[in-house]
Motif scaffolding. Structure first.
Motif, PDB file in Angstrom:
ATOM      1  N   HIS A 147       0.968  -1.557  -0.187  1.00 45.45           N
ATOM      2  CA  HIS A 147      -0.302   0.278   0.101  1.00 45.45           C
ATOM      3  C   HIS A 147       0.963   1.839   0.046  1.00 45.45           C
ATOM      4  CE1 HIS A 147      -4.187   1.566   0.861  1.00 45.45           C
ATOM      5  NE2 HIS A 147      -3.817   2.476   0.567  1.00 45.45           N
ATOM      6  N   PRO A 148       1.543   1.919  -1.159  1.00 43.39           N
ATOM      7  CA  PRO A 148       2.365   2.833  -0.987  1.00 43.39           C
ATOM      8  C   PRO A 148       1.744   4.596  -1.083  1.00 43.39           C
ATOM      9  CG  PRO A 148       2.411   1.558  -3.525  1.00 43.39           C
ATOM     10  CD  PRO A 148       1.336   1.353  -2.376  1.00 43.39           C
ATOM     11  N   VAL A 149       2.471   4.420  -0.489  1.00 41.61           N
ATOM     12  CA  VAL A 149       2.116   6.539   0.443  1.00 41.61           C
ATOM     13  C   VAL A 149       2.132   7.208  -0.804  1.00 41.61           C
ATOM     14  CG1 VAL A 149       2.154   7.815   2.706  1.00 41.61           C
ATOM     15  CG2 VAL A 149       2.003   5.458   2.721  1.00 41.61           C
ATOM     16  N   SER A 150       1.273   7.867  -0.619  1.00 47.82           N
ATOM     17  CA  SER A 150       1.603   9.444  -1.938  1.00 47.82           C
ATOM     18  C   SER A 150       2.069  10.542  -1.094  1.00 47.82           C
ATOM     19  CB  SER A 150       0.329   9.619  -2.520  1.00 47.82           C
ATOM     20  OG  SER A 150       0.549  11.202  -2.968  1.00 47.82           O
ATOM     21  N   LEU A 151       3.411  11.314  -0.834  1.00 51.60           N
ATOM     22  CA  LEU A 151       3.744  12.418  -0.445  1.00 51.60           C
ATOM     23  C   LEU A 151       2.974  13.362   0.000  1.00 51.60           C
ATOM     24  CD1 LEU A 151       7.919  12.243  -0.833  1.00 51.60           C
ATOM     25  CD2 LEU A 151       6.663  11.497   0.756  1.00 51.60           C
ATOM     26  N   LYS A 152       2.161  13.709  -1.903  1.00 53.91           N
ATOM     27  CA  LYS A 152       1.048  14.693  -1.651  1.00 53.91           C
ATOM     28  C   LYS A 152      -0.082  14.553  -0.304  1.00 53.91           C
ATOM     29  CE  LYS A 152      -1.379  16.871  -5.515  1.00 53.91           C
ATOM     30  NZ  LYS A 152      -1.923  16.892  -6.565  1.00 53.91           N
ATOM     31  N   ARG A 153      -0.333  13.438  -0.158  1.00 53.72           N
ATOM     32  CA  ARG A 153      -1.459  13.467   0.658  1.00 53.72           C
ATOM     33  C   ARG A 153      -1.166  13.003   1.788  1.00 53.72           C
ATOM     34  NH1 ARG A 153      -4.960   7.503   0.512  1.00 53.72           N
ATOM     35  NH2 ARG A 153      -6.933   8.100   2.019  1.00 53.72           N
ATOM     36  N   ILE A 154      -0.066  13.078   2.181  1.00 54.36           N
ATOM     37  CA  ILE A 154       0.642  13.483   3.701  1.00 54.36           C
ATOM     38  C   ILE A 154       0.418  14.523   3.630  1.00 54.36           C
ATOM     39  CG2 ILE A 154       2.836  13.201   4.619  1.00 54.36           C
ATOM     40  CD1 ILE A 154       3.874  10.713   3.475  1.00 54.36           C
ATOM     41  N   ALA A 155       1.290  15.243   2.873  1.00 51.80           N
ATOM     42  CA  ALA A 155       1.730  16.562   2.379  1.00 51.80           C
ATOM     43  C   ALA A 155       0.570  17.667   3.400  1.00 51.80           C
ATOM     44  CB  ALA A 155       2.362  17.852   1.345  1.00 51.80           C
ATOM     45  N   GLY A 156      -1.403  17.092   1.943  1.00 48.55           N
ATOM     46  CA  GLY A 156      -2.110  17.727   2.597  1.00 48.55           C
ATOM     47  C   GLY A 156      -2.639  17.960   4.024  1.00 48.55           C
ATOM     48  N   LEU A 157      -2.706  16.383   4.716  1.00 45.53           N
ATOM     49  CA  LEU A 157      -3.027  17.038   6.313  1.00 45.53           C
ATOM     50  C   LEU A 157      -1.995  18.334   7.026  1.00 45.53           C
ATOM     51  CD1 LEU A 157      -2.064  13.185   7.222  1.00 45.53           C
ATOM     52  CD2 LEU A 157      -4.042  14.505   7.124  1.00 45.53           C
TER      53      LEU A 157
END
Length: 628
Positions: free
Chosen positions: A38-48
């Motif tokens: 289940h790879p993680v998108s850095l963009k998604r983390i940045a959204g937090l």
């Protein structure tokens, strides 16, 4: 994918698992596996972090300021040694000493402010993730929770999100602080003495290589040690629980179990010895390095060729800077492990957030007033299969007229409980539809459906609170008079009144303060307060003895008055009063009619009745023999 994740080792260490004095963080192989699946998108983390840009900018400035201000200390010390003390300049000495205190106070104050800001930001992000995940999991179907390993949901909500708190408040700021400190210190070292800086750069790489080698050796030992500890924990859990002790005593395996535990404990001795020695080697190596580099610097300062007229103050200042750079460099070497661990935690949380709910609320719900519902229920060509497997229900057509009682009977595995679970939308039909007053249950708003359909099942669940709070779950605004009326209808008011605390009696975890029959009657009282027009009774008395069943059945009979009732039962004595009865076999209705007619027809229901009476007779005979 989810099921693979759920079978991982439950004894996984936390974020950047690190023990005091035990070397750098250890990479858990399960973290790499998680990220691959289940790879993680850095963009998604940045959204937090997007809503906290201003806080992040201020924190970065504070970290930079703290590192730069802290570097003033060696320069102040150099000036004290080289200028103030030899010249006996007391005013200058006082100012320099005050500067040392000011530097310490400023860095401490900045540290407190930085901790306050990062902790606040971290808590807000954790609050967002925690509430979003909890709300999303509430939308999952009953099937998700039956497939998921016990404790996994709690682990992701509590342990993983708490682990991210450390990532945000400690790991991220630690990396920024170490990086800033290392760069600023290196610049200061070059400014003070380029020659000594070159000497430090020559010595540090082999020292770092050696300590990393020792750390890798210890990491492998620790991995084996953790595995052995997990084995011992499992042996304790399985062998010393109530069920485990009963099993070992009845099978005579106590000596075997003790031998297995003893052998694991012996292996633990050797592993712990190797682990401690490897850790001591690392600490000894660090001590040698911390001593060797200053020694080489002092030697270089004393040689005419390399001293270059170096002052004592410069030597002291440089030695202090050199000692300060080593720890942040070592911490930065662990960045890879910390990064993978942090991403694995985000992956585990996002994996659950990405689960598509199997049962979704209608986009445009049909307006349906629960108080005005008549309660006619229809099953029209209903088919159902779990997870795309074999059909459990096959083209079921059944009508439950408003205000009547319908019983469903059949052998184990015939699909009775599954049929009942479709009415409150614990599952959705694979094909066909279920309607209430002509409206598909999938088109009714969930909050309306829970008011229309009430469920009393074999497994009663009471929250760990008072009787009052358990009842108020169904009717938050009810006063005591209404609560006592519901308890009276459930035939348990007298018992509750006899308790010292009455409605304020704690029911205990999962209601253990009360017997099974008492818990059922409390659940019935709670359902009465909900006042549903449609009632599903799923094996509500199957786990009770005959005397208790009689009390609960009386309460159920009062509850069913004026409601459309679907009764699912193993005990055929509980369905004889039904207005109509359907016999299920392998997911299909094979007989339908009144209980009396079906019993007299000599068909499937008659055979079930005969088998049930035979079993009941055998039970009575066995009880009589035991009494004799």
């Amino acid at each position: 994918m989810t099921e693979n994740i759920l079978t991982q080792n439950p004894h996984r260490p936390g974020v950047g698992a690190r023990s005091p004095g035990r070397g750098p963080a250890r990479l858990n192989p399960a973290d790499r596996t998680q990220l691959k699946q289940h790879p993680v998108s850095l963009k998604r983390i940045a959204g937090l972090f997007a809503p906290h840009k201003a806080t992040i900018a201020v924190v970065v400035l504070l970290i930079s300021a703290s590192s730069i201000i802290g570097l003033a200390q060696p320069f102040l010390v150099r000036h004290i040694i080289d200028v103030a003390l030899p010249g006996k300049d007391l005013p200058l000495l006082a100012w320099l000493a005050a500067g040392l205190i000011a530097v310490a106070a400023a860095t401490a104050l900045i540290g407190v402010l930085q901790t306050w800001m990062t902790t606040g930001m971290g808590q807000k992000i954790m609050h967002t993730l925690r509430t979003r995940l909890f709300t999303h999991l509430q939308k999952q179907s009953l099937g998700f929770f039956t497939r998921t390993r016990s404790g996994e949901v709690q682990s992701r909500l509590n342990n993983d999100i708490s682990g991210l708190q450390q990532v945000i408040t400690s790991t991220a700021t630690g990396v920024a602080s170490n990086l800033t400190t290392a760069i600023a210190t290196a610049i200061a070292m070059v400014a003070i003495s380029p020659g000594l800086s070159l000497l430090s750069l020559i010595v540090i790489p082999p020292a770092v290589w050696f300590t990393r080698r020792v750390a890798l050796l210890r990491r492998n030992i620790t991995s084996t040690l953790q595995s052995e500890l997990a084995t011992m924990n499992t042996q304790v859990e399985e062998g010393l629980s109530v069920s485990g002790v009963r099993l070992s005593k009845t099978l005579g395996t106590t000596k075997r179990d003790a031998h297995r535990y003893t052998e694991s404990s012996k292996r633990l001795i050797g592993l712990e010895m190797r682990s401690q020695l490897a850790g001591r080697w690392r600490m000894s190596t660090m001590g040698i390095i911390f001593s060797a580099i200053p020694a080489l610097i002092y030697l270089a300062a004393g040689l005419p060729v390399t001293s270059g007229g170096m002052t004592i103050g410069t030597l002291v200042a440089f030695t202090a800077l050199q000692g300060a750079i080593f720890r942040p460099v070592m911490s930065l070497l662990d960045l890879g492990v910390q990064w993978v661990t942090a991403m694995a935690l985000f992956s585990r949380i996002f994996e659950y957030l990405d689960l598509a709910p199997e049962i979704t609320p209608p986009a445009r719900p049909v307006p349906l007033d629960p108080a005005a519902v008549r309660g006619e229920v229809r099953f029209e060509g209903v088919r159902f299969a779990y997870d795309g497997g074999t059909d459990v229900l096959l083209d079921v057509d059944l009508t439950l007229p408003a205000g009547t009682s319908t019983a469903i009977v059949g052998p184990t595995g015939s699909g009775k409980s599954t049929l009942g679970s479709l009415v409150p939308r614990l599952h959705d039909a694979t094909a066909g539809r279920i309607t209430i007053d002509g409206v598909d249950v999938r088109d009714i708003a969930p909050e309306d459906l829970t008011k229309i359909v009430g469920v009393v099942s074999q497994e009663t669940y009471l929250i760990h609170d008072t009787i009052r709070e358990n009842l108020l779950l169904a009717a938050p605004g009810a006063d005591d008079a209404v609560l006592w009326s519901a308890l009276a209808s459930a035939q348990i008011a007298d018992l509750i009144a006899s308790l010292p605390d009455g409605l304020d009696t704690m029911v205990g975890a999962r209601g253990h303060r009360f017997s099974g029959g008492e818990q059922q009657r409390l659940a019935i009282a709670r359902t009465i307060l909900r006042n549903p027009k449609v009632l599903v009774l799923d094996e509500a008395t199957s786990a009770l003895d005959n005397a208790t069943e009689a009390h609960v059945q009386a309460a159920l009979d009062r509850l069913a008055v004026g409601r459309t009732t679907l009764t699912i039962a193993h005990r055929l004595s509980t369905v004889e009063k039904a207005d109509q009865l359907a016999v299920l076999s392998r997911g299909a209705i094979v007989e339908f009619g009144t209980p009396g007619n079906l019993r007299d027809s000599g068909g499937a229901y008659a055979r079930l009745v005969e088998a049930g009476e035979t079993a009941e007779f055998a039970g009575h005979a066995a009880a009589a023999r035991l009494t004799a």
